[in-house]
Design an enzyme around this catalytic site. Structure first.
Site, short mmCIF file in Angstrom:
data_model
loop_
_atom_site.label_atom_id
_atom_site.label_comp_id
_atom_site.label_asym_id
_atom_site.label_seq_id
_atom_site.Cartn_x
_atom_site.Cartn_y
_atom_site.Cartn_z
CG HIS A 225 -1.65 1.33 1.35
ND1 HIS A 225 -2.54 1.71 0.33
CD2 HIS A 225 -1.44 2.14 2.39
CE1 HIS A 225 -2.99 2.90 1.03
NE2 HIS A 225 -2.42 3.29 2.17
CG HIS B 253 0.21 7.19 4.25
ND1 HIS B 253 0.78 6.43 2.96
CD2 HIS B 253 -0.98 6.71 4.50
CE1 HIS B 253 -0.38 5.56 2.81
NE2 HIS B 253 -1.24 5.65 3.48
CD GLU C 296 -3.74 6.66 13.67
OE1 GLU C 296 -2.86 7.69 13.86
OE2 GLU C 296 -4.53 6.31 14.02
CG ASP C 297 -1.89 2.30 10.70
OD1 ASP C 297 -2.59 2.87 11.57
OD2 ASP C 297 -2.17 2.29 9.68
CG ASP D 117 -4.38 6.83 2.26
OD1 ASP D 117 -3.80 5.62 2.14
OD2 ASP D 117 -4.81 7.00 3.36
CG ASP E 186 -20.41 15.45 -23.64
OD1 ASP E 186 -21.36 14.40 -23.12
OD2 ASP E 186 -20.21 16.35 -22.89
MN MN Z 1 -2.88 4.40 3.92
#
Ligand code: MN
Length: 736
Positions: free
Chosen positions: A51, A75, A79-80, A142, A262
């Protein structure tokens, strides 16, 4: 493709954009992320590192700078995993740490909501929390990668994520001009939220695909031939319309797939603006353009800086198609929006300053963006000034509330309910007790602590603390209602004080006929209501009593006039009576009766200003009647020595007119003398018509004042009081 292969692609993308990029740093980020996420797996069963690598790679493909790419790689670490933001800062520097921190913070915004208003607030909050545009770009990428791999999560999560994406992320992508991401996100949401409609539309389009592709490739080859002839190097493609926008058009315009104009569209990308117009000319020569369908967004860019030439043409077999003609640079802007603008600056050797990267710049850009093509989108357009003026905070239920910047937990409490505000004793912000004057910040979770104890209520100080008008008026309301008895007492005292100050009695001015209009204007039923608002401070006692007092004064003046008329009439009657009874005094004006003369013109002399009670004498003037002087008037003393024109006069009875008297004051030089005199006159309830001061050679202060009186007593009282003023050495009647 293995993760390592994906990482290799990422590297080439970074180097393509910036050959001097610090690949070693990227490598470090990759290693750190790989290690940190080591024991984590995605729902697909793949190692988690897939990811962040994919996100970093997509960012690199958008030509974002290395800091953004690395932040994309990291990123999810803070957090994780066990990685801390301090660690990131130590290894990768403040800039990257700032971006990672920004993305991490956004994760704490609970994004699910059912109300459109809430969605709008959430989007605003999102923007105002992401203080750097690159944070939003990372967040969108993300989300895109997560949406691409949504098939691995359960249906409930799919729906929740898709709804959230459609409510929060795609409108943001739209506003930031990031069309490519927006379209892909919308199609993915469409697929999960309306699987039947999506499948049916996809099927319909597929049925036509072959036919359409044949048609488009026919058109493209016709155009290509002409462009080659003209020696133009161009990229041509059939532009796939994304499903969600076709779906929306079919619904909002109630059209069938065939009717979507269109649907067939081609795009020509060239190198220069000049070439765009050349291509336009060639295409217009080749096919008949539909009038009114040509749009020159090159000369007139859309506010989000989108540029292209749009034209609709009648193609082979009478089938209309749309052509978009643009340069490569315009293409990048069309697809990546804000991200492209930002990169553009970097390209131009522009040293991007901090502020440029902060939202300020985006805000300015968005401010001018009013896409009136779509009314509903227009309604969604951010009002940018809201950003600096407002903060967005959460209720314990996850609802977003908007407040003016500088608002406090008290504002928050009153916005929930008056009763919450009135019973509040404290507040918790993000789980911690905060003072009541704490300034709310965007993203705060606020919880109000209340007490059910009786007798609780807001404090008057709160009025100075709160920022929102809602809270202010609710607090005021409480004081008006709950503290009524107290207010009434306070109001009565204020009125009493004011009456005292004006030197009038309650009975003189507090008259029902004068009070009633005030009560009616406020829709009050009793004087207590009035005392209540006066005590509370909504109406000032000065203003209220002052208005009654002016009624009183008016009445007094009327009375005086009436009295004057009565006095004149009385004097006249008296004179007539006197004439009948053989009295030798005739009546004159000014309440003076002249001996032996009836209705002659009488003037009170201005040199000595006699008043009733003074001993007076008349002087027969030539042609101007009788002038009345005090017997001690220095002028009359000298006059009487000449010819015998003196005549006896006397005051009529019950005279009640007003007279002007002149008073002379002699004092030792004093700075407060004039003020003291003026105040004394006012204290005696007399009105002054003139005042003059001068200095004598021996340094005394001489003050002459003229005062209106009705009786001699008033004058005597005034003189006595002036005599008591400090530094006054002499007071007396004076003459001109
Ligand atoms: Mn993520």
């Amino acid at each position: 493709m293995t993760v390592n292969e994906e990482y290799e692609i990422l590297k080439t993308r970074v180097l393509r954009h910036n050959p001097n990029a610090d690949i070693a740093l990227l490598e470090k980020a990759y290693k750190l992320a790989d290690e940190a996420h080591h024991d984590q797996k995605r729902k697909s069963g793949e190692p988690f590192i897939v990811h962040p690598v994919a996100v970093a790679s997509m960012l690199a493909d958008m030509d974002m700078d290395l800091a953004t790419v690395i932040a994309g790689m990291l990123h999810d670490t803070v957090e994780d995993t066990d990685v801390t933001i301090e660690q990131v800062a130590a290894v990768f520097g403040q800039d990257i740490a700032y971006l990672v921190d920004g993305v991490t913070k956004l994760k704490h915004i609970p994004m699910t909501t059912k109300e459109e208003l809430q969605a709008e607030n959430l989007r605003k909050m999102f923007l105002s929390m992401a203080s750097d545009i690159r944070v939003i770009v990372i967040k969108l990428v993300d989300r895109l990668h997560n949406m691409r791999t949504l098939q691995y999560v359960n249906t409930d999560s799919q729906i929740t994520k898709a709804r959230e994406t459609l409510e929060i992320y795609t409108p943001l992508a739209h506003r930031l001009g990031m069309t490519k991401i927006k379209w892909e996100l919308e199609d993915l949401c469409f697929k999960y939220l309306e699987p039947e409609a999506y499948a049916s539309l996809e099927k319909q389009i597929n049925q036509k695909r072959e036919e359409q592709e044949a048609y488009i490739s026919n058109v493209l080859s016709e155009i290509k031939a002409k462009l080659d002839e003209a020696g133009l190097k161009a990229k041509l493609d059939g532009r796939p319309k994304h499903l969600y926008s076709i779906h929306r058009k079919m619904i909002t315009q109630n059209k069938t797939l065939e009717q979507i104009y269109d649907l067939l569209a081609i795009r020509v990308i060239v190198d220069t603006v000049q070439e765009c117009y050349t291509v336009l000319g060639i295409i217009h020569e080749l096919y008949k353009p539909i009038p009114g369908r040509f749009k020159d967004y090159i000369a007139m860019p859309k506010p989000n800086m989108y540029q292209s030439l749009h034209t609709t043409l009648i193609g082979p077999r009478g089938k209309p198609f749309e052509a978009q003609i643009r340069t490569w640079e315009m293409h990048r802007v069309a697809e990546n929006g804000i991200a492209a603008h930002w990169k553009y600056k970097e390209d131009m050797d522009y040293k991007a300053t901090d502020t440029d990267l902060k939202l300020e710049w985006v805000r300015n850009l968005l401010e001018t963006q009013k896409d009136i093509d779509d009314a509903s989108e227009f309604a969604e357009t951010f009002k940018m000034d809201l950003f600096t003026d407002e903060v967005f905070v959460f209720t314990p239920k996850g609802e977003v509330k908007v407040f003016p910047t500088g608002s406090t937990p008290i504002d928050f409490a009153y916005s929930i309910h008056s009763a919450i505000g009135n019973r509040m004793t404290g507040a918790k912000v993000n789980g911690e007790i905060k003072p009541l004057n704490y300034k709310l910040k965007t993203g705060d979770f606020v919880e109000i602590i209340t007490s059910a104890a009786p007798g609780r209520g807001p404090s008057r100080d709160w009025l100075n603390i709160v920022k929102s008008s809602e809270a202010k008026s609710k607090i005021k309301q409480w004081f008006k209602k709950e503290r009524r008895e107290e207010n009434i007492e306070r109001g009565k005292e204020a009125v009493e004080r004011e009456l005292k100050r004006l030197g009038v009695s309650n009975a003189q001015v507090m008259r029902d006929e004068w009070i009633q209009p005030h009560l009616q204007r406020h829709h009050f039923s009793s004087m207590d209501d009035m005392y209540n608002v006066i005590g509370f401070g909504d109406v000032s006692a000065q203003k209220f009593v002052g208005s009654l007092y002016s009624e009183y004064q008016k009445e007094q003046n009327d009375k005086d006039e009436g009295a004057l008329k009565k006095a004149e009439a009385a004097a006249k009657r008296e004179a007539e009576q006197a004439a009948r009874s053989g009295d030798e005094y005739g009546a004159g004006s000014g309440g003076v009766i002249v001996k032996g003369l009836d209705n002659c013109l009488v003037r009170l002399s201005r040199c000595c200003n006699p008043v009733p009670g003074d001993s007076i004498v008349g002087y027969i003037t030539r042609g101007r009647g009788v002038s009345v002087h005090r017997t001690d008037c220095p002028n009359i003393v000298s006059l009487s020595e000449g010819d015998n024109r003196m005549i006896d006069v006397r005051w009529a009875e019950k005279v009640k007119s007003s007279y002007v008297v002149q008073i002379g004051v002699k004092a030792v030089d004093s700075r407060t003398l004039l003020m003291d005199i003026v105040k004394t006159v006012a204290d005696c309830n007399l009105s002054m018509t003139a005042i003059n001061a001068r200095k004598t050679r021996d340094n005394y202060e001489l003050v002459d004042l003229k005062v209106e009186i009705t009786e001699r007593d008033e004058l005597d009282r005034l003189v006595r009081r002036i005599r008591r003023i400090e530094n006054v050495v002499d007071v007396g009647r004076s003459a001109n």
